[in-house]
Design a protein around this motif. Structure first.
Motif, PDB file in Angstrom:
ATOM      1  N   ALA A 139      53.571  48.497  49.770  1.00  0.00           N
ATOM      2  CA  ALA A 139      52.807  49.376  48.880  1.00  0.00           C
ATOM      3  C   ALA A 139      53.242  49.203  47.432  1.00  0.00           C
ATOM      4  O   ALA A 139      52.417  49.148  46.511  1.00  0.00           O
ATOM      5  CB  ALA A 139      52.966  50.829  49.313  1.00  0.00           C
ATOM      6  N   ASP A 140      54.575  49.104  47.196  1.00  0.00           N
ATOM      7  CA  ASP A 140      55.082  48.936  45.841  1.00  0.00           C
ATOM      8  C   ASP A 140      54.568  47.632  45.230  1.00  0.00           C
ATOM      9  O   ASP A 140      54.150  47.588  44.071  1.00  0.00           O
ATOM     10  CB  ASP A 140      56.610  48.940  45.842  1.00  0.00           C
ATOM     11  CG  ASP A 140      57.193  50.323  46.128  1.00  0.00           C
ATOM     12  OD1 ASP A 140      56.437  51.306  46.043  1.00  0.00           O
ATOM     13  OD2 ASP A 140      58.395  50.401  46.440  1.00  0.00           O
ATOM     14  N   LYS A 141      54.608  46.577  46.013  1.00  0.00           N
ATOM     15  CA  LYS A 141      54.144  45.272  45.517  1.00  0.00           C
ATOM     16  C   LYS A 141      52.640  45.306  45.256  1.00  0.00           C
ATOM     17  O   LYS A 141      52.165  44.807  44.232  1.00  0.00           O
ATOM     18  CB  LYS A 141      54.485  44.192  46.534  1.00  0.00           C
ATOM     19  CG  LYS A 141      54.164  42.774  46.065  1.00  0.00           C
ATOM     20  CD  LYS A 141      54.618  41.769  47.102  1.00  0.00           C
ATOM     21  CE  LYS A 141      54.430  40.335  46.621  1.00  0.00           C
ATOM     22  NZ  LYS A 141      53.028  39.983  46.365  1.00  0.00           N
ATOM     23  N   ASP A 142      51.878  45.914  46.164  1.00  0.00           N
ATOM     24  CA  ASP A 142      50.432  46.012  45.983  1.00  0.00           C
ATOM     25  C   ASP A 142      50.089  46.820  44.745  1.00  0.00           C
ATOM     26  O   ASP A 142      49.183  46.455  43.979  1.00  0.00           O
ATOM     27  CB  ASP A 142      49.780  46.641  47.218  1.00  0.00           C
ATOM     28  CG  ASP A 142      49.831  45.726  48.438  1.00  0.00           C
ATOM     29  OD1 ASP A 142      50.091  44.521  48.263  1.00  0.00           O
ATOM     30  OD2 ASP A 142      49.612  46.228  49.554  1.00  0.00           O
ATOM     31  N   ASP A 143      50.810  47.930  44.533  1.00  0.00           N
ATOM     32  CA  ASP A 143      50.573  48.768  43.351  1.00  0.00           C
ATOM     33  C   ASP A 143      50.850  47.980  42.076  1.00  0.00           C
ATOM     34  O   ASP A 143      50.110  48.083  41.084  1.00  0.00           O
ATOM     35  CB  ASP A 143      51.457  50.015  43.387  1.00  0.00           C
ATOM     36  CG  ASP A 143      51.003  51.028  44.432  1.00  0.00           C
ATOM     37  OD1 ASP A 143      49.866  50.901  44.931  1.00  0.00           O
ATOM     38  OD2 ASP A 143      51.791  51.933  44.766  1.00  0.00           O
ATOM     39  N   GLN A 144      51.930  47.209  42.085  1.00  0.00           N
ATOM     40  CA  GLN A 144      52.274  46.422  40.903  1.00  0.00           C
ATOM     41  C   GLN A 144      51.204  45.374  40.618  1.00  0.00           C
ATOM     42  O   GLN A 144      50.779  45.204  39.471  1.00  0.00           O
ATOM     43  CB  GLN A 144      53.635  45.759  41.094  1.00  0.00           C
ATOM     44  CG  GLN A 144      54.177  45.135  39.818  1.00  0.00           C
ATOM     45  CD  GLN A 144      55.391  44.281  40.079  1.00  0.00           C
ATOM     46  OE1 GLN A 144      55.257  43.131  40.476  1.00  0.00           O
ATOM     47  NE2 GLN A 144      56.575  44.830  39.846  1.00  0.00           N
ATOM     48  N   GLU A 145      50.750  44.690  41.659  1.00  0.00           N
ATOM     49  CA  GLU A 145      49.710  43.673  41.481  1.00  0.00           C
ATOM     50  C   GLU A 145      48.432  44.291  40.930  1.00  0.00           C
ATOM     51  O   GLU A 145      47.795  43.723  40.035  1.00  0.00           O
ATOM     52  CB  GLU A 145      49.425  42.971  42.803  1.00  0.00           C
ATOM     53  CG  GLU A 145      50.500  41.994  43.236  1.00  0.00           C
ATOM     54  CD  GLU A 145      50.097  41.203  44.464  1.00  0.00           C
ATOM     55  OE1 GLU A 145      48.885  41.027  44.693  1.00  0.00           O
ATOM     56  OE2 GLU A 145      50.994  40.760  45.193  1.00  0.00           O
ATOM     57  N   ARG A 146      48.037  45.446  41.479  1.00  0.00           N
ATOM     58  CA  ARG A 146      46.822  46.107  40.989  1.00  0.00           C
ATOM     59  C   ARG A 146      46.955  46.486  39.518  1.00  0.00           C
ATOM     60  O   ARG A 146      46.002  46.344  38.726  1.00  0.00           O
ATOM     61  CB  ARG A 146      46.520  47.353  41.829  1.00  0.00           C
ATOM     62  CG  ARG A 146      45.828  47.045  43.152  1.00  0.00           C
ATOM     63  CD  ARG A 146      45.277  48.301  43.781  1.00  0.00           C
ATOM     64  NE  ARG A 146      46.351  49.191  44.201  1.00  0.00           N
ATOM     65  CZ  ARG A 146      46.906  49.176  45.408  1.00  0.00           C
ATOM     66  NH1 ARG A 146      46.487  48.313  46.312  1.00  0.00           N
ATOM     67  NH2 ARG A 146      47.867  50.012  45.724  1.00  0.00           N
ATOM     68  N   ALA A 147      48.134  46.973  39.129  1.00  0.00           N
ATOM     69  CA  ALA A 147      48.350  47.379  37.734  1.00  0.00           C
ATOM     70  C   ALA A 147      48.267  46.180  36.792  1.00  0.00           C
ATOM     71  O   ALA A 147      47.670  46.264  35.710  1.00  0.00           O
ATOM     72  CB  ALA A 147      49.703  48.075  37.597  1.00  0.00           C
ATOM     73  N   VAL A 148      48.847  45.060  37.191  1.00  0.00           N
ATOM     74  CA  VAL A 148      48.812  43.856  36.349  1.00  0.00           C
ATOM     75  C   VAL A 148      47.386  43.334  36.223  1.00  0.00           C
ATOM     76  O   VAL A 148      46.926  42.993  35.121  1.00  0.00           O
ATOM     77  CB  VAL A 148      49.740  42.769  36.919  1.00  0.00           C
ATOM     78  CG1 VAL A 148      49.571  41.462  36.141  1.00  0.00           C
ATOM     79  CG2 VAL A 148      51.188  43.218  36.865  1.00  0.00           C
ATOM     80  N   GLU A 188      54.776  36.012  39.742  1.00  0.00           N
ATOM     81  CA  GLU A 188      55.242  36.549  41.013  1.00  0.00           C
ATOM     82  C   GLU A 188      55.602  38.021  40.797  1.00  0.00           C
ATOM     83  O   GLU A 188      56.405  38.347  39.916  1.00  0.00           O
ATOM     84  CB  GLU A 188      56.479  35.785  41.500  1.00  0.00           C
ATOM     85  CG  GLU A 188      56.172  34.420  42.067  1.00  0.00           C
ATOM     86  CD  GLU A 188      55.494  34.531  43.421  1.00  0.00           C
ATOM     87  OE1 GLU A 188      56.172  34.826  44.417  1.00  0.00           O
ATOM     88  OE2 GLU A 188      54.261  34.353  43.466  1.00  0.00           O
ATOM     89  N   CYS A 189      55.004  38.917  41.585  1.00  0.00           N
ATOM     90  CA  CYS A 189      55.292  40.341  41.472  1.00  0.00           C
ATOM     91  C   CYS A 189      56.488  40.674  42.367  1.00  0.00           C
ATOM     92  O   CYS A 189      56.439  40.462  43.578  1.00  0.00           O
ATOM     93  CB  CYS A 189      54.075  41.164  41.874  1.00  0.00           C
ATOM     94  SG  CYS A 189      52.700  41.008  40.706  1.00  0.00           S
ATOM     95  N   LYS A 190      57.564  41.211  41.774  1.00  0.00           N
ATOM     96  CA  LYS A 190      58.801  41.449  42.496  1.00  0.00           C
ATOM     97  C   LYS A 190      59.263  42.898  42.324  1.00  0.00           C
ATOM     98  O   LYS A 190      59.441  43.374  41.207  1.00  0.00           O
ATOM     99  CB  LYS A 190      59.909  40.501  42.000  1.00  0.00           C
ATOM    100  CG  LYS A 190      59.599  39.036  42.255  1.00  0.00           C
ATOM    101  CD  LYS A 190      59.464  38.743  43.745  1.00  0.00           C
ATOM    102  CE  LYS A 190      59.040  37.329  44.023  1.00  0.00           C
ATOM    103  NZ  LYS A 190      58.760  37.097  45.454  1.00  0.00           N
ATOM    104  N   VAL A 191      59.429  43.558  43.460  1.00  0.00           N
ATOM    105  CA  VAL A 191      59.939  44.932  43.486  1.00  0.00           C
ATOM    106  C   VAL A 191      61.223  44.913  44.294  1.00  0.00           C
ATOM    107  O   VAL A 191      61.238  44.455  45.443  1.00  0.00           O
ATOM    108  CB  VAL A 191      58.928  45.905  44.125  1.00  0.00           C
ATOM    109  CG1 VAL A 191      59.478  47.326  44.126  1.00  0.00           C
ATOM    110  CG2 VAL A 191      57.596  45.855  43.377  1.00  0.00           C
ATOM    111  N   SER A 192      62.317  45.404  43.713  1.00  0.00           N
ATOM    112  CA  SER A 192      63.616  45.379  44.382  1.00  0.00           C
ATOM    113  C   SER A 192      64.182  46.796  44.479  1.00  0.00           C
ATOM    114  O   SER A 192      64.086  47.574  43.535  1.00  0.00           O
ATOM    115  CB  SER A 192      64.592  44.486  43.609  1.00  0.00           C
ATOM    116  OG  SER A 192      65.908  44.637  44.088  1.00  0.00           O
ATOM    117  N   ALA A 202      57.968  36.224  36.415  1.00  0.00           N
ATOM    118  CA  ALA A 202      58.151  37.293  37.392  1.00  0.00           C
ATOM    119  C   ALA A 202      57.853  38.618  36.715  1.00  0.00           C
ATOM    120  O   ALA A 202      58.304  38.874  35.597  1.00  0.00           O
ATOM    121  CB  ALA A 202      59.575  37.289  37.947  1.00  0.00           C
ATOM    122  N   MET A 203      57.061  39.456  37.394  1.00  0.00           N
ATOM    123  CA  MET A 203      56.807  40.822  36.950  1.00  0.00           C
ATOM    124  C   MET A 203      57.741  41.721  37.760  1.00  0.00           C
ATOM    125  O   MET A 203      57.703  41.711  38.989  1.00  0.00           O
ATOM    126  CB  MET A 203      55.345  41.195  37.193  1.00  0.00           C
ATOM    127  CG  MET A 203      54.972  42.596  36.732  1.00  0.00           C
ATOM    128  SD  MET A 203      55.138  42.848  34.940  1.00  0.00           S
ATOM    129  CE  MET A 203      53.899  41.696  34.319  1.00  0.00           C
TER     130      MET A 203
END
Length: 294
Positions: free
Chosen positions: A152-161, A217-221, A255-256
Motif C-alpha cells: 500500500a505504501d509503495k502504491d500510494d507513493q507511485e500514485r502521488a508521483v 524506483e519507488c522505495k519505502v523503507s 529513487a523516490m
C-alpha cells in the motif's frame, strides 16, 4: 540530506501511529478462522491420526499459509517447496509421497512452545488449545499486515508521483511498454508506469525534455537495515544495469524515497552508485529537475 532523512522518518512515524486498528483486527479474524480450520482438519489433539491426504485437502481449502505457520519459525512457501521437495501444487499433493513429505516437514518443524502437547504426546488443555490458535493467528496476521502495508505504501507513493508529473508538471501519461532501445521510449515530455527497461522493471519511466530517460524506483523503507536492501541492493543494482545498457548520457536512474533511511546509505547510493535521490515529501525537487531539462 540528513534533514530530509529526518523529515521522512517523522512522516513515517506519524503515518504508523495514526493507523487505525481496523486492518489488524480484520486480518486477525480471517487468520484465526484459517488456523482453526487447520487445527480441525489435522486434529492436533491426536497427531498420530493425521494422514497425508489431509495435507492435499488443506491446500484445496486455500489453507496452505496457515499450515506453514505451525512451524517455528514459520516456513515460507518457497522454503517448504525445497524442504519437502514438492511444488505444493494440487497435482503434486495428490501423490501420497509428496503429501507425506510436506506433512513430515511440518511435524519436524512444529513449534515446541505452542504445541507442547504434541511433543509430549498428550491431549491439550482447553487453555493450551486456545493459546496455540491465538499465537499462530497472530504470527500469520503480522506477516500479512506487513505485506499489505508495504504494498500500500509503495502504491500510494507511485500514485502521488504520477499525479505530480501529470497534474502539476503537465506531462502526458502514456501506456506502459517494453523498452529495449531508446527508440522504444515514450515521446519527450511524457511518462509511463511500470515498464520493463532492458529486462529490469522500472516503476515510473519519464522521457525528459532533453531526450534522456529518468528511471524512477519507488522505495519505502521501515528500518535502516531494510533501506540497504531497497536502496543499495535493489535500486542501485538496477541503476548500474541501465547505465551499462544505455550509457550514462542517455539515462538517469533515480529513487523516490519514503520512510527510514540511513544517511550513509543514501550518500553511498548517490555518490558511489550513480543513483539520483528524490524525497516523496519534496516532490517539487523532482519538478525542478524535470523542468531544467527543457
Amino acid at each position: 540530506m540528513a534533514q530530509d532523512a529526518h523529515a521522512a522518518v517523522s512522516a513515517f512515524r506519524w503515518a504508523r501511529l495514526g493507523e487505525p486498528l481496523a486492518l489488524w483486527k480484520a486480518t486477525f479474524r480471517a487468520s484465526r478462522r484459517e488456523v482453526r480450520a487447520v487445527f480441525r482438519e489435522l486434529d492436533l489433539r491426536a497427531p498420530q491420526r493425521i494422514h497425508s491426504r489431509q495435507i492435499a485437502q488443506l491446500y484445496r481449502m486455500q489453507l496452505g499459509d496457515a499450515l506453514r505457520y505451525l512451524a517455528a519459525p514459520p516456513i515460507s512457501a518457497d522454503d517448504l517447496k525445497v524442504l519437502a521437495d514438492s511444488t505444493l501444487s494440487g497435482a503434486a499433493l495428490r501423490k501420497p509421497s509428496q503429501a507425506r513429505s510436506v506433512l513430515r516437514t511440518i511435524q519436524q518443524t512444529l513449534d515446541p512452545f505452542r504445541f507442547q502437547w504434541v511433543i509430549t504426546a498428550r491431549r491439550p488443555s482447553p487453555a493450551e488449545w486456545k493459546a496455540a490458535i491465538v499465537a499462530t493467528a497472530s504470527l500469520l496476521t503480522y506477516q500479512r499486515v506487513a505485506t499489505i502495508r508495504r504494498n500500500a505504501d509503495k502504491d500510494d507513493q507511485e500514485r502521488a508521483v504520477k499525479a505530480y508529473l501529470r497534474d502539476v508538471l503537465g506531462l502526458r501519461e502514456e501506456a506502459p511498454r517494453k523498452i529495449d532501445t531508446m527508440r522504444d521510449t515514450p515521446p519527450p515530455g511524457s511518462f509511463c508506469g511500470e515498464s520493463e527497461v532492458d529486462g529490469r522493471k522500472a516503476d515510473i519511466v519519464v522521457s525528459l525534455h532533453d531526450g534522456r530517460l529518468l528511471l524512477i524506483e519507488c522505495k519505502v523503507s521501515n528500518s535502516a537495515l531494510n533501506s540497504v536492501k531497497r536502496l543499495n541492493n535493489d535500486a542501485a543494482a538496477k541503476a548500474a544495469h541501465w547505465i551499462k545498457a544505455f550509457g550514462v548520457s542517455q539515462v538517469v536512474p533515480a529513487a523516490m524515497l519514503s520512510g527510514v533511511f540511513k544517511t550513509r546509505h543514501l550518500a553511498h547510493a548517490q555518490d558511489q552508485q550513480s543513483l539520483a535521490l528524490f524525497w516523496a515529501h519534496r516532490l517539487e525537487d523532482l519538478g525542478a529537475f524535470v523542468n531544467a531539462t527543457k
